[in-house]
Write a protein that holds these residues in place. Structure first.
Motif, short mmCIF file in Angstrom:
data_model
loop_
_atom_site.label_atom_id
_atom_site.label_comp_id
_atom_site.label_asym_id
_atom_site.label_seq_id
_atom_site.Cartn_x
_atom_site.Cartn_y
_atom_site.Cartn_z
N ASP A 61 0.82 -1.00 0.27
CA ASP A 61 -0.09 0.57 -0.15
C ASP A 61 0.72 1.25 0.14
OD1 ASP A 61 -1.54 2.20 0.98
OD2 ASP A 61 -3.39 1.20 2.07
N GLY A 62 1.66 1.77 -0.95
CA GLY A 62 2.03 2.23 -1.35
C GLY A 62 2.05 4.12 -0.48
N TYR A 63 0.64 4.77 -0.29
CA TYR A 63 1.08 6.31 0.66
C TYR A 63 1.00 5.39 2.09
CZ TYR A 63 0.37 8.03 -3.82
OH TYR A 63 0.50 8.79 -5.59
N ASN A 64 -0.01 4.37 2.55
CA ASN A 64 0.33 3.93 3.58
C ASN A 64 1.77 4.47 3.90
OD1 ASN A 64 0.75 1.60 5.23
ND2 ASN A 64 -1.43 3.11 6.21
N ILE A 65 3.12 3.13 3.15
CA ILE A 65 3.80 3.12 3.70
C ILE A 65 4.86 4.29 3.82
CG2 ILE A 65 6.28 1.87 3.07
CD1 ILE A 65 4.24 -0.08 4.21
#
Length: 170
Positions: free
Chosen positions: A8-12
């Motif tokens: 989960d790109g933006y979560n990371i």
């Protein structure tokens, strides 16, 4: 056994301190750095990596890119990364496939467990990446320390001179 990591790109990005700081001024650079880190992770761990980004941060329709041999997926408008990850979990689910999802979203983690995938928190993934980087540095040092083997009976000093010539470092 096929192993797939859905990130989960933006979560990371929002969780890792160095990426969170970078995104404040330059979201694109934070994305690029995450992509580079995950490409290295894929190469070192032998695990297929897909990074999913929410479309609301990037205008236009959902797109897929192949970059550094990893898949980068931007969701369609009105589709969240969580929804896309859940869909991918269902699509990829097979007996010979282990699916891991990297997110620190608690609700998403519960859905992931229900679908049979394994969870990695953002912190766990970051720790794995940091350990991997240490291992790579050790491997590089070990490789550099390996003595140059030659069949000619020459001194170490001469072997070093020849090696410099070979590398174009007169």
């Amino acid at each position: 056994m096929r192993r797939v990591l859905l990130v989960d790109g933006y979560n990371i990005i929002g969780d890792w301190p160095e990426l969170r700081e970078l995104q404040k001024n330059d979201l694109e650079s934070a994305r690029d750095l995450l992509i580079e880190e995950m490409a290295e992770y894929q190469a070192y761990m032998g695990m297929e990596v897909m990074i999913i980004f929410d479309a609301h941060m990037v205008p236009g329709l959902g797109k897929k890119y192949q970059n550094y041999r990893i898949k980068i997926i931007y969701t369609r408008e009105k589709e969240t990364a969580d929804e896309k990850i859940e869909k991918l979990c269902r699509e990829l689910k097979r007996v010979d496939t282990q699916i891991y999802v990297a997110t620190s979203d608690f609700v998403e983690q519960r859905v992931i467990f229900a679908s049979g995938a394994y969870r990695k928190s953002a912190r766990e993934l970051r720790n794995e990446v940091k350990e991997m980087e240490k291992d790579i540095k050790k491997d590089v040092i070990k490789t550099k320390k390996k003595k140059i083997k030659t069949k000619l009976p020459i001194t170490d000093e001469m072997a070093e001179i020849f090696e410099k010539w070979r590398r174009g470092q007169h």
